[in-house]
Write an enzyme that holds these catalytic residues in place. Structure first.
Site, PDB file in Angstrom:
ATOM      1  N   HIS A 102      19.698   0.775 -35.388  1.00 33.14           N
ATOM      2  CA  HIS A 102      18.256   0.636 -35.271  1.00 33.14           C
ATOM      3  C   HIS A 102      17.524   1.450 -36.323  1.00 33.14           C
ATOM      4  O   HIS A 102      16.500   1.009 -36.854  1.00 33.14           O
ATOM      5  CB  HIS A 102      17.807   1.062 -33.877  1.00 33.14           C
ATOM      6  CG  HIS A 102      16.371   0.773 -33.596  1.00 33.14           C
ATOM      7  ND1 HIS A 102      15.936  -0.455 -33.161  1.00 33.14           N
ATOM      8  CD2 HIS A 102      15.267   1.558 -33.688  1.00 33.14           C
ATOM      9  CE1 HIS A 102      14.625  -0.420 -33.002  1.00 33.14           C
ATOM     10  NE2 HIS A 102      14.196   0.793 -33.315  1.00 33.14           N
ATOM     11  N   HIS A 149      12.013  -4.869 -28.909  1.00 29.10           N
ATOM     12  CA  HIS A 149      12.319  -3.897 -27.853  1.00 29.10           C
ATOM     13  C   HIS A 149      13.152  -4.629 -26.808  1.00 29.10           C
ATOM     14  O   HIS A 149      12.817  -4.665 -25.627  1.00 29.10           O
ATOM     15  CB  HIS A 149      11.032  -3.322 -27.261  1.00 29.10           C
ATOM     16  CG  HIS A 149      11.072  -1.822 -27.171  1.00 29.10           C
ATOM     17  ND1 HIS A 149      10.595  -1.124 -26.099  1.00 29.10           N
ATOM     18  CD2 HIS A 149      11.553  -0.888 -28.035  1.00 29.10           C
ATOM     19  CE1 HIS A 149      10.760   0.179 -26.304  1.00 29.10           C
ATOM     20  NE2 HIS A 149      11.339   0.340 -27.470  1.00 29.10           N
ATOM     21  N   GLY A 167       9.742  -5.407 -41.559  1.00 26.51           N
ATOM     22  CA  GLY A 167      10.146  -5.978 -40.279  1.00 26.51           C
ATOM     23  C   GLY A 167      11.170  -5.119 -39.594  1.00 26.51           C
ATOM     24  O   GLY A 167      11.141  -3.886 -39.665  1.00 26.51           O
ATOM     25  N   SER A 189      17.423  -6.387 -35.302  1.00 27.62           N
ATOM     26  CA  SER A 189      17.927  -6.070 -33.969  1.00 27.62           C
ATOM     27  C   SER A 189      19.296  -6.709 -33.821  1.00 27.62           C
ATOM     28  O   SER A 189      19.403  -7.938 -33.722  1.00 27.62           O
ATOM     29  CB  SER A 189      16.969  -6.590 -32.889  1.00 27.62           C
ATOM     30  OG  SER A 189      17.510  -6.391 -31.606  1.00 27.62           O
TER      31      SER A 189
END
Length: 788
Positions: free
Chosen positions: A51, A97, A553, A556
């Site tokens: 991350h 998230h 950006g 993920s």
């Protein structure tokens, strides 16, 4: 087995418990030229997570186009910023998230909103809008309903309280998200270009000032850890790692931060998100080529007895790190105190390039007190720009023929799914399905008009945001095509860019740039890394073809669960500039007798379409994409709108031409909608013409006097164009011209109706009630229960 004779299992080494591999441990020790102590290992564990470090994706991201007209801040900053003239600029970014929202849907989504808002106002921009792109599994599943309700309430609860409108986005259901939902949030802000503030820590001797909420144990390793490993079955045990948001504190933080920037009181500003204080200090120092000496004892805490590692990696929300000249500290403290925010000097900028953590305090000159203990010392570069990068293996998956959809015909057909099937029944099924029905239940939980910038209502085309004091507006869109990406990740990413930018162009706006959230699986699996590699290639190729920069950006990864990986999902966010807000065009049909015109042409391919999911009829693959034609189509529609030739415009995407026309009918200003009578030439399969999702096509309406000029302009841009009919009546009628009773299906034993003919009232009823039915509530739209 008796405990007395059970084998003794040695506890795993600390670095492995922190998620650091043996190879990574060796790399850490090489950068330090010594073994790392436990606190340093904890700091590396968050900063070298996927991350924070992008250790798998960084080489791919470097291939994207990042330069472009007006770009003043791009990848590497908290948000992309593009100049829009008159001394103004727009800041925007999208982030994920996902795993926190799966563990705790309300707080996971709420803190996702809070985090992306901080990325915006950290740059000196006032947040003016949020868009949420949400993806879940089977809507009939009780857990999915729990997640949907929690996430939607979390987005609305945080955005509504902080005073930033949620103006659009997506809600998608797909079986691949059953164990791993996606919660991607995009934020947009406006700033005076002179106030642009970067996340850097220049000037040795300057103060490192922490302000906002105090630091607690909530969110320790939250986004950095949860987003950097495959999701397992022990989700409830991960609840303590989910951050807890306070939107009222965030509102104060916004106002204080913008006041500090306006007053010229900060040299640099960074929000505290993933990685907490460790991330904020190391990233700002590395960008400036400096270091920071951190006084651990000076960090305000809301819980007693916190260990040093807990303080340094906690992801407690609503906190900011400012770099301040010593003489400006009294003014900074006064601003924070006036807004009721805790504020403290937690260290000083140093010239040695190291992040140094000391316990025992600093003296007035910023040096450790006598007897102070150095707890950790790491070069800022080692934590950030010199973090390890893995060269992952990539290989395409072995292709297997997909199983037919439940209830599909035994033999796939390029016609309609059943003998004698009325195309109108197919259209009603599509509009009443989970993915194409009204999202009013979602939008009604969001305040979409706070700040009084919103020009359009949610759910009826791309949102338009007025730039106060000017005649101009911003137009925004998000899009991600997981169905095509699962088949061809290059094509899925390119189509996602094409549709997101097309949605902006059909309002009349010029797309300014692209932000992306790349949601993919475990990069250590060669097939998953190949999907990411191809997705980034598709993103880059599409942006180059359309002349757009990628301004930043989020990546993920590890979006997998015991049930499998998600479909690759490249979520694309776009912001465009509309020079005259009064010239904007929407998708709703306007007047009777307006001409309905098709621009572009269908190409073979139903795989990946909403129709194929419904009918199980798609043996020939997905549709193709011609990026040069897409660029021409968008240039055409912007020019046509600028010349006042267009009454309405809608792109053909989910559900195909029939759904695009139905939306124009249903969304007409008249309370009952507005019908249309059309004649659609059918040269191939009727299902492809009616329900295929070939890109680079538009349904446009024009006043009869403007139609000839519009058609001529389309041809000048090299685009196929066809007048289909006109607006009027209370029914949608689409005659399949050139297709007889046996037509294209002759020889297959199926008979296809020659026309689609449905009352607008039936279309609206199916569309308005579809989501409620999908989520288990047969009452009116908006009555979906909070939980089941």
């Amino acid at each position: 087995m008796s405990a007395l004779v059970a084998p003794i299992v040695a506890e795993a080494p600390l670095h492995r418990r922190l998620g650091i591999t043996d190879d990574e441990l060796a790399a850490i020790e090489q950068r330090l030229d010594r073994p790392a102590n436990p606190l340093e290992l904890a700091m590396f564990s968050v900063m070298w997570s996927e991350h924070c470090s992008y250790k798998s994706s960084k080489p791919l991201l470097r291939t994207l186009p990042t330069a472009g007209q007006g770009v003043v801040a791009g990848p590497g900053e908290n948000a992309g910023v593009i100049s829009i003239g008159d001394g103004l600029a727009v800041a925007f970014k999208i982030e994920s998230h996902n795993h926190p929202s799966a563990v705790e849907p309300y707080q996971g989504a709420a803190t996702g909103v809070g985090g992306i808002l901080r990325d915006i106002f950290t740059m000196g921009a006032r947040p003016i809008a949020v868009l949420d792109a949400l993806r879940f599994g089977d809507p009939a599943d009780p857990r999915t309903r729990h997640l949907v309700n929690g996430v939607v309430r979390g987005v609305g609860g945080y955005g509504n309280c902080v005073g930033v409108p949620t103006v659009g986005g997506e809600l998608v259901f797909d079986r691949s998200y059953q164990g791993n939902p996606l919660v991607n949030v995009m934020a947009i802000g406006l700033l005076e270009e002179r106030l642009l503030t970067l996340a850097a820590a220049p000037g040795p001797g300057n103060l490192a000032v922490l302000f906002g909420s105090t630091t607690g144990r909530d969110g320790i390793g939250g986004a950095s850890v949860l987003a950097s490993a495959t999701f397992g079955a022990d989700e409830p045990s991960k609840r303590p790692t989910v951050q807890v948001g306070d939107p009222f504190a965030e509102k104060l933080l916004i106002e204080a931060s913008l006041e500090l920037i306006e007053g010229g009181l900060v040299e640099g500003l960074q929000d505290l998100g993933a990685g907490g204080i460790t991330c904020a200090t190391s990233e700002t120092a590395d960008r400036a080529g400096t270091g920071i000496l951190v006084d651990l004892d000076a960090i305000p805490r809301r819980e007693p007895g916190m260990e040093p590692f807990e303080v340094l990696i906690s992801e407690s929300q609503e906190r900011m790190l400012a770099i301040v000249r010593p003489e400006r500290w009294p003014a900074v403290r006064a601003v924070c105190e006036r807004w009721g925010l805790p504020v403290a000097v937690i260290g000083r900028v140093s010239a040695d390039g190291d992040i140094t953590i000391v316990g025992g305090g600093l003296d007035p000159d910023g040096q450790p007190n006598p007897g102070a203990i150095e707890l950790a010392r790491i070069p800022a570069r080692a934590l950030t720009s010199d973090a390890i990068v893995h060269q992952r293996l990539a290989s395409p998956p072995t292709r297997h023929r997909a199983a037919p959809a439940p209830g599909a015909a035994a033999e796939a057909s390029d016609g309609l799914p059943e003998r004698g099937m009325d195309p109108g029944a197919v259209l009603l099924s599509l509009l009443g399905g989970a993915n194409l029905s009204s999202r009013a239940w979602v939008h009604e939980q969001y305040d979409s008009h706070v700040q009084a910038n919103s020009v359009t209502r949610p759910g009826h085309g791309a949102p338009v945001l007025r730039i106060k004091g000017t005649a101009r507006a911003l137009v925004a869109s998000t899009d991600g095509n997981q169905a095509i990406s699962a088949i061809d990740p290059w094509l899925g990413a390119a189509i996602s860019v094409a549709e997101a930018t097309r949605n902006v162009s059909i309002v009349g706006a010029r797309p300014l740039g692209v932000t992306n959230c790349l949601n993919y699986g475990d990069p250590t699996r060669p097939e998953a890394f190949w999907q990411l590699q191809e997705g980034v290639r598709g993103l880059g190729d599409a942006c180059r073809a359309l002349g757009l920069p990628v301004t930043g950006g989020n990546v993920s990864l590890y979006n997998e669960s015991p049930g499998g990986a998600i479909a690759p999902t490249p979520e694309i966010g776009v912001v465009g500039l509309l020079d005259d807000v009064e010239k904007r065009v929407g998708p709703a049909f306007g007047q009777d007798d307006d001409q309905v015109i098709l621009v572009g042409e269908a190409t073979p391919g139903l795989l990946g379409s909403a129709y194929a999911d419904l009918a199980g009829a798609a043996p020939e693959g997905p549709p193709s994409l011609d990026l040069a034609r897409e660029a021409a189509l968008q240039a055409f529609i912007r020019e046509a709108i600028g010349r006042g030739l267009v009454a309405s415009a809608q792109d053909i995407s989910g559900g195909g031409l029939a759904v695009a026309v139905a939306e124009g009918c249903m969304w007409a200003d008249d309370e009952r909608g507005r019908g249309a009578i059309l004649r659609l030439p059918v040269t191939g399969a009727p299902a492809v013409e009616l329900f295929g999702e070939s890109p680079s096509r538009l349904i446009v309406t024009a006043r009869p006097r403007h139609a000839p000029a519009l058609i001529l302009l389309a041809r000048q841009h090299g685009l196929p164009v066809e007048t289909l009919g006109s607006v009027g009546g209370d029914r949608l009628v689409i005659e399949l011209a050139g297709h007889g009773a046996t037509g294209a299906a002759e020889g297959r034993g199926s008979r296809i109706a020659d026309a689609l003919d449905v009352p607008i009232g039936e279309l609206r009823h199916a569309w308005e009630h579809g989501l409620a039915r999908a989520l288990g509530e047969d009452g009116p739209a908006g009555s979906v229960p909070e939980d089941r």
